[in-house]
Structure formats: structure tokens, C-alpha cells
Scaffold this motif. Structure first.
Motif, short mmCIF file in Angstrom:
data_model
loop_
_atom_site.label_atom_id
_atom_site.label_comp_id
_atom_site.label_asym_id
_atom_site.label_seq_id
_atom_site.Cartn_x
_atom_site.Cartn_y
_atom_site.Cartn_z
N VAL A 1 9.37 -8.83 -8.40
CA VAL A 1 9.99 -7.45 -8.43
C VAL A 1 9.43 -7.07 -6.82
O VAL A 1 8.33 -6.83 -6.59
CB VAL A 1 9.20 -6.49 -9.51
CG1 VAL A 1 9.70 -5.00 -9.03
CG2 VAL A 1 9.60 -6.97 -10.66
N PRO A 2 10.43 -6.49 -6.06
CA PRO A 2 10.07 -6.16 -4.95
C PRO A 2 9.17 -4.77 -4.71
O PRO A 2 9.10 -4.18 -5.60
CB PRO A 2 11.43 -5.65 -4.23
CG PRO A 2 12.45 -6.27 -4.85
CD PRO A 2 11.86 -6.48 -6.32
N ALA A 3 8.24 -4.83 -3.68
CA ALA A 3 7.17 -3.84 -3.62
C ALA A 3 7.27 -3.43 -2.02
O ALA A 3 7.93 -4.13 -1.28
CB ALA A 3 5.81 -4.02 -3.64
N ARG A 4 6.46 -2.12 -1.60
CA ARG A 4 6.75 -1.88 -0.27
C ARG A 4 5.24 -1.45 0.14
O ARG A 4 4.38 -0.99 -1.00
CB ARG A 4 7.53 -0.65 0.14
CG ARG A 4 7.44 0.54 -0.62
CD ARG A 4 8.39 1.61 -0.33
NE ARG A 4 9.62 1.47 -0.78
CZ ARG A 4 10.87 1.29 -0.10
NH1 ARG A 4 10.93 1.10 0.99
NH2 ARG A 4 12.07 1.19 -0.67
N VAL A 5 4.90 -1.17 1.35
CA VAL A 5 3.59 -0.73 1.72
C VAL A 5 3.75 0.74 2.29
O VAL A 5 4.59 1.03 3.14
CB VAL A 5 2.81 -1.84 2.56
CG1 VAL A 5 1.33 -1.20 3.02
CG2 VAL A 5 2.75 -3.13 2.00
N LEU A 6 2.77 1.60 1.94
CA LEU A 6 2.91 2.85 2.84
C LEU A 6 1.49 3.04 3.55
O LEU A 6 0.43 2.51 3.07
CB LEU A 6 2.52 4.03 1.40
CG LEU A 6 3.46 4.33 0.54
CD1 LEU A 6 3.34 5.12 -0.57
CD2 LEU A 6 4.86 4.13 0.76
N ALA A 7 1.54 3.33 4.68
CA ALA A 7 0.71 3.62 5.66
C ALA A 7 0.23 4.87 6.07
O ALA A 7 0.99 5.57 6.82
CB ALA A 7 1.08 2.84 6.96
N PRO A 8 -0.73 5.53 5.21
CA PRO A 8 -1.33 7.11 5.56
C PRO A 8 -1.97 6.87 6.79
O PRO A 8 -2.56 6.00 7.19
CB PRO A 8 -1.97 7.22 4.34
CG PRO A 8 -1.67 6.13 3.16
CD PRO A 8 -1.43 4.96 3.95
N LEU A 9 -1.85 8.05 7.45
CA LEU A 9 -2.53 8.28 8.70
C LEU A 9 -4.06 8.09 8.36
O LEU A 9 -4.79 7.46 9.37
CB LEU A 9 -2.37 9.81 9.23
CG LEU A 9 -3.15 9.93 10.52
CD1 LEU A 9 -2.59 9.13 11.64
CD2 LEU A 9 -2.81 11.53 10.97
N ASP A 10 -4.54 8.71 7.48
CA ASP A 10 -6.13 8.74 7.11
C ASP A 10 -6.50 8.15 5.89
O ASP A 10 -6.36 8.81 4.77
CB ASP A 10 -6.53 10.21 7.10
CG ASP A 10 -6.39 10.69 8.46
OD1 ASP A 10 -7.01 10.11 9.46
OD2 ASP A 10 -5.96 12.03 8.64
N GLY A 11 -6.20 6.80 5.73
CA GLY A 11 -6.69 6.08 4.34
C GLY A 11 -6.22 4.80 4.20
O GLY A 11 -5.41 4.26 5.28
N ARG A 12 -6.37 4.04 3.31
CA ARG A 12 -6.14 2.53 3.52
C ARG A 12 -4.51 2.42 2.89
O ARG A 12 -3.99 3.27 2.23
CB ARG A 12 -7.08 2.07 2.07
CG ARG A 12 -8.44 2.09 2.48
CD ARG A 12 -9.17 1.02 1.28
NE ARG A 12 -8.93 1.39 0.01
CZ ARG A 12 -9.64 2.18 -0.84
NH1 ARG A 12 -10.69 2.90 -0.40
NH2 ARG A 12 -9.26 2.56 -2.04
N PRO A 13 -3.95 1.14 3.27
CA PRO A 13 -2.66 1.01 2.75
C PRO A 13 -2.38 1.10 1.23
O PRO A 13 -3.29 0.58 0.70
CB PRO A 13 -2.67 -0.47 3.33
CG PRO A 13 -3.83 -1.16 3.40
CD PRO A 13 -4.64 0.03 3.83
#
Length: 330
Positions: free
Chosen positions: A163-175
Motif C-alpha cells: 500500500v503506498p504511503a507518504r512522509v510528512l516533514a513538520p518544521l519542528d518534529g520528526r518525520p
């Protein structure tokens, strides 16, 4: 069981139907049915769509009453009959039955039995590893890590490699690694969203999410712009990220913006509205200005910047300058 169900149906139709539901899910449990089969069973028995969402294990399955799997952009309605996978846990299984304050006896049995079997399947196949285990996420997003190690990390994080997934990159926090379906909300604040990719391509999604993060803004008067930017919506403008380096000398048009903004505090918000809307009238409406007032501001901004803003070429140059301003900041 069939004989018992028949006798009960003669006395109480709901009781008979409940016994048949219990027998149905018992058979699915014995055959070690998968999650989609279980959700499909709930949907077909209830005659309405059924939805399973387990955020911790990154599971999302929705099946229509006709048995077809079909996702929805709409979030679950709290009024729908629902059940948690564990007592006191978060709601995870819904029957999309509208305008019903309380579930029927049969709905309640469907939810209880389906949730119980689903929990067993999840515990057996996905385990209970924390969904945000930093070490596992680091391995998953490391393109240099062996493929077998990344697949192992994906499974421990509750991700299905198919199943496809994606990554979120918050400014202050881990991926954050999330499923690709659209109803996963990003965290608050500035966030870059990577493209949906196969699990083994998640290092690329992480890289592109970090690029997208650089195009985000605080959404204030001095830093106008979107707080969430999707990498796959940037197109060719993402190439600017390789050219504009934080800490280096700012491009001339960015310098012009900074100088003009110092002289006119309203300038950045106004120019963002102009560059991000389809017309000057739409821009004026967005920032609650009369059209004539916007024209006056644009005349002053053109004088401060040194290039026209009411031509296609001028607005294109403005959009690039605003994007480079975000990139120069980092």
C-alpha cells in the motif's frame, strides 16, 4: 448453529439475525480471513458501507454495501454506529448508517464481533510496535539501508508494503510516515508533504517533503503563504530549491521585496494575495480591500519594487520572488 438461529428467528427476528452474525464472523476467524474480508462482511451484513481506521497501525479500509472497496474523502461521522477495537480505545470501526441515534441490536452485534476478530488479525499481522518508533522510521527513510531492513521496519511500523504511503516533514518534529489515503490530516504548523510512493521509495518521499517544507509559510502578515505544501503540486518550481540556498546572498528580487516590505508593512500580504488568486478582484476580496484601493497599493508596490505587477510577466516574476523568499529563509 443454523438450527438455533432458525428457532430464535421464529421467536425474535433480531435474536436470530444476531446469532447468524456471530456464526459468520466465527467462520471468518477460523479461516484466518484478512482485514478487507472482515470489513466487507460487516458492510454486506449491515447493508451500509463499513469503514476501519486504525491510526496507530496505519490501517484504512472502507467497503461499500455491495462489497466493493472504495475510499472516501469525508471523515467518519460521529453519529454513525461504531466500535473500538479494544475496550476504552479509540473508535476504529464504523457502519455508515445515517440519521440513527442508536445502533440496532444487529448493528451492535456486527460491530462487536467484527471489531473483535479485526483486533486479533491486527495483533497477529501488525504487532504493537509504536507507530512513530524513531529508530524504525530512520531505517525506513534511509535510502542506503538494505531493502530487507527497510521492509522489516515498515512491517514493524504497521505499514503494508503493498500500500503506498507518504512522509510528512513538520518544521519542528520528526518525520511522520502515513498512509496515502486523503483523510490523514497533517499536524499543526508548517508541514511539507511528500508524494505517495511504494514503501521502498519512502526515502524519496522524505527528501521531497523536506523540499516542500521550505516553500511553507507561517501565514502571518510578514510571512504570508500556505502552512502545508504538497511536493507533488510544486512541479518545476521545486527546482528553485537547488538554486536558492539559505544563508547565501539573496537574489536581487528577494532583496527588493525585503526593502519594499520594510517601507510598506502591508506589502507582503497584498502581494501574496495578488500572486495566489485568479484576478485582482479576487485578490481584493481575499484581503478585504476595495478594488480601487488595491490598485493604489499595486502602483505603490510597483514603484518600490521596480517592475510591473499588473501584467502576466510581472505577476509571474512576483510569484517567483515570493517563492525564493521562502527558500532563502530556509
Amino acid at each position: 448453529m443454523k438450527e438455533l438461529a432458525g428457532r430464535l428467528t421464529a421467536l425474535d427476528p433480531d435474536a436470530g439475525a444476531a446469532v447468524r452474525v456471530i456464526a459468520y464472523f466465527d467462520r471468518l476467524a477460523e479461516s484466518r480471513a484478512g482485514l478487507e474480508t472482515l470489513v466487507r462482511g460487516a458492510a454486506v451484513l449491515a447493508g451500509v458501507p463499513a469503514r476501519l481506521v486504525d491510526a496507530q497501525r496505519r490501517v484504512h479500509v472502507r467497503v461499500e454495501a455491495d462489497g466493493a472497496r472504495r475510499e472516501s474523502d469525508l471523515p467518519p461521522d460521529p453519529a454513525w454506529p461504531s466500535a473500538a477495537l479494544t475496550p476504552g480505545g479509540a473508535t476504529a470501526l464504523w457502519l455508515e448508517r445515517a440519521e440513527q441515534a442508536e445502533p440496532s441490536v444487529v448493528d451492535a452485534v456486527i460491530l462487536e464481533r467484527a471489531a473483535g476478530v479485526i483486533r486479533l488479525v491486527l495483533d497477529r499481522t501488525r504487532g504493537r510496535a509504536p507507530a512513530d518508533d524513531p529508530a524504525l522510521v530512520e531505517t525506513l527513510l534511509d535510502g542506503a539501508a538494505p531493502e530487507a531492513a527497510r521492509l522489516h521496519a515498515a512491517r514493524r511500523l504497521g505499514l503494508d508494503p503493498a500500500v503506498p504511503a507518504r512522509v510528512l516533514a513538520p518544521l519542528d518534529g520528526r518525520p511522520l510516515v502515513v498512509p496515502a489515503h486523503p483523510d490523514v490530516a497533517p499536524p499543526a504548523g508548517r508541514v511539507g508533504v511528500g508524494p505517495a510512493v511504494p514503501v521502498l521509495d519512502l526515502p524519496r518521499s522524505w527528501s521531497e517533503a523536506r523540499v516542500a517544507l521550505r516553500f511553507t509559510a507561517e501565514g502571518t502578515a510578514q510571512d504570508p503563504g500556505p502552512g502545508v505544501v504538497h511536493a507533488d503540486e510544486l512541479g518545476g518550481i521545486a527546482l528553485l530549491a537547488d538554486i536558492v540556498v539559505p544563508g547565501a546572498e539573496q537574489p536581487p528580487d528577494v532583496q527588493a521585496l525585503e526593502t519594499a516590505a520594510a517601507a510598506a508593512p502591508w506589502l507582503l500580504g497584498t502581494l501574496h494575495a495578488v500572486s495566489s488568486t485568479v484576478s485582482l478582484r479576487a485578490a481584493a476580496a481575499e484581503i478585504n480591500l476595495h478594488h480601487s484601493t488595491l490598485q493604489e497599493r499595486l502602483a505603490q508596490a510597483e514603484h518600490l519594487l521596480g517592475w510591473p505587477l499588473r501584467t502576466p510577466q510581472g505577476r509571474f516574476r512576483l510569484g517567483l520572488a515570493l517563492a525564493m523568499r521562502h527558500l532563502a529563509r530556509g
